[in-house]
Design an enzyme around this catalytic site. Structure first.
Site, PDB file in Angstrom:
ATOM      1  N   TYR A 104       0.820  -1.219   0.000  1.00 20.50           N
ATOM      2  CA  TYR A 104       0.000   0.000   0.000  1.00 20.50           C
ATOM      3  C   TYR A 104       0.850   1.264   0.000  1.00 20.50           C
ATOM      4  CZ  TYR A 104      -4.077  -2.898   0.292  1.00 20.50           C
ATOM      5  OH  TYR A 104      -5.045  -3.819  -0.010  1.00 20.50           O
ATOM      6  N   HIS A 116     -14.478   1.287   0.199  1.00 22.82           N
ATOM      7  CA  HIS A 116     -13.349   0.405   0.516  1.00 22.82           C
ATOM      8  C   HIS A 116     -12.175   1.135   1.155  1.00 22.82           C
ATOM      9  CE1 HIS A 116     -15.065  -2.383  -2.837  1.00 22.82           C
ATOM     10  NE2 HIS A 116     -15.717  -2.510  -1.696  1.00 22.82           N
ATOM     11  N   SER A 165     -17.440  -3.951 -12.886  1.00 19.34           N
ATOM     12  CA  SER A 165     -18.001  -5.173 -13.468  1.00 19.34           C
ATOM     13  C   SER A 165     -19.205  -5.680 -12.694  1.00 19.34           C
ATOM     14  CB  SER A 165     -16.926  -6.263 -13.507  1.00 19.34           C
ATOM     15  OG  SER A 165     -16.511  -6.571 -12.180  1.00 19.34           O
TER      16      SER A 165
END
Length: 222
Positions: free
Chosen positions: A52, A103, A170
């Site tokens: 990260y 998120h 998606s």
């Protein structure tokens, strides 16, 4: 008019940010569960912190694209809320004001024991960097195996939507994909994504990438 926008990796990909999941299930050549799960963090915190840290550095090399800026322009005429699955800050940098990060956010850090201790963070997070409770700092990211704390806020916004625009996702990642289940029968849904999507014929599908698709979208708002 209330417009709610759900964005995914596809909108950031056109700014040069790698998509979360490629065809072989890897993210930047790492197994997703190694770098995006709470179990992966507990097993190898150094690897996850480094992963990260690299993603955070990348933010300074990319800029918002035309799709991000168009969503900002919509705010000039409509009540707009953006719900994003992305952990980058490109919506903020484009000027959008009402953003829900499902998120988490790369440019924030939090205590790995108390999720209420959250800090703005632009540098690397190193082992030994501590929150004020004395516990290790970690990325303020929602990993597999963790609750999605902003989900209820997102549902509340979707319930109020006159139009729901889905861009660059998606619709495979849950619980985010389930937001479509909460729209009212009167809500118009528009999806912009080049892939085949698990949607019904009542949903308008603009089968293009984000920056091309918003050109079609602009015509709908004229």
């Amino acid at each position: 008019m209330k417009i709610v926008v759900l964005t995914g990796a596809g909108i950031s990909a056109e700014s040069g940010i790698s998509t979360f999941r490629d065809a072989n299930g890897l993210w930047e050549n790492h197994d997703i569960m190694e770098v995006a799960s709470i179990d992966g963090y507990l097993k190898n915190p150094e690897l996850v912190q480094d992963f990260y840290n690299q993603r955070r550095k990348q933010l300074f090399d990319v800029t918002p694209n035309a799709a991000h800026y168009f969503l900002k322009e919509l705010e000039n005429e409509f009540d707009v809320t953006i719900i994003t699955q992305n952990v980058d800050d490109l919506h903020e940098r484009a000027g959008s004001k009402n953003i829900i990060h499902l998120h988490g956010e790369l440019r924030k850090a939090k205590s790995d024991k108390d999720e209420n201790l959250v800090y703005d963070w632009n540098d690397d997070i190193k082992i030994g960097d501590l929150a004020e409770d004395g516990n290790q700092l970690r990325p303020a990211i929602v990993w597999f195996g963790e609750m999605v704390p902003m989900m209820d806020n997102a549902i509340d916004e979707v319930l109020k939507a006159d139009i729901l625009i889905v861009i660059g996702t998606s619709l495979q990642v849950y619980p985010a994909a389930s937001l479509l289940d909460y729209v009212s029968a009167k809500t118009q849904i528009i999806c912009i994504d080049p892939s085949d999507l698990p949607i019904n014929s009542k949903i308008k599908h603009i089968k293009k990438n984000a920056t091309q698709g918003i050109e079609d979208l602009k015509k709908l708002f004229k």
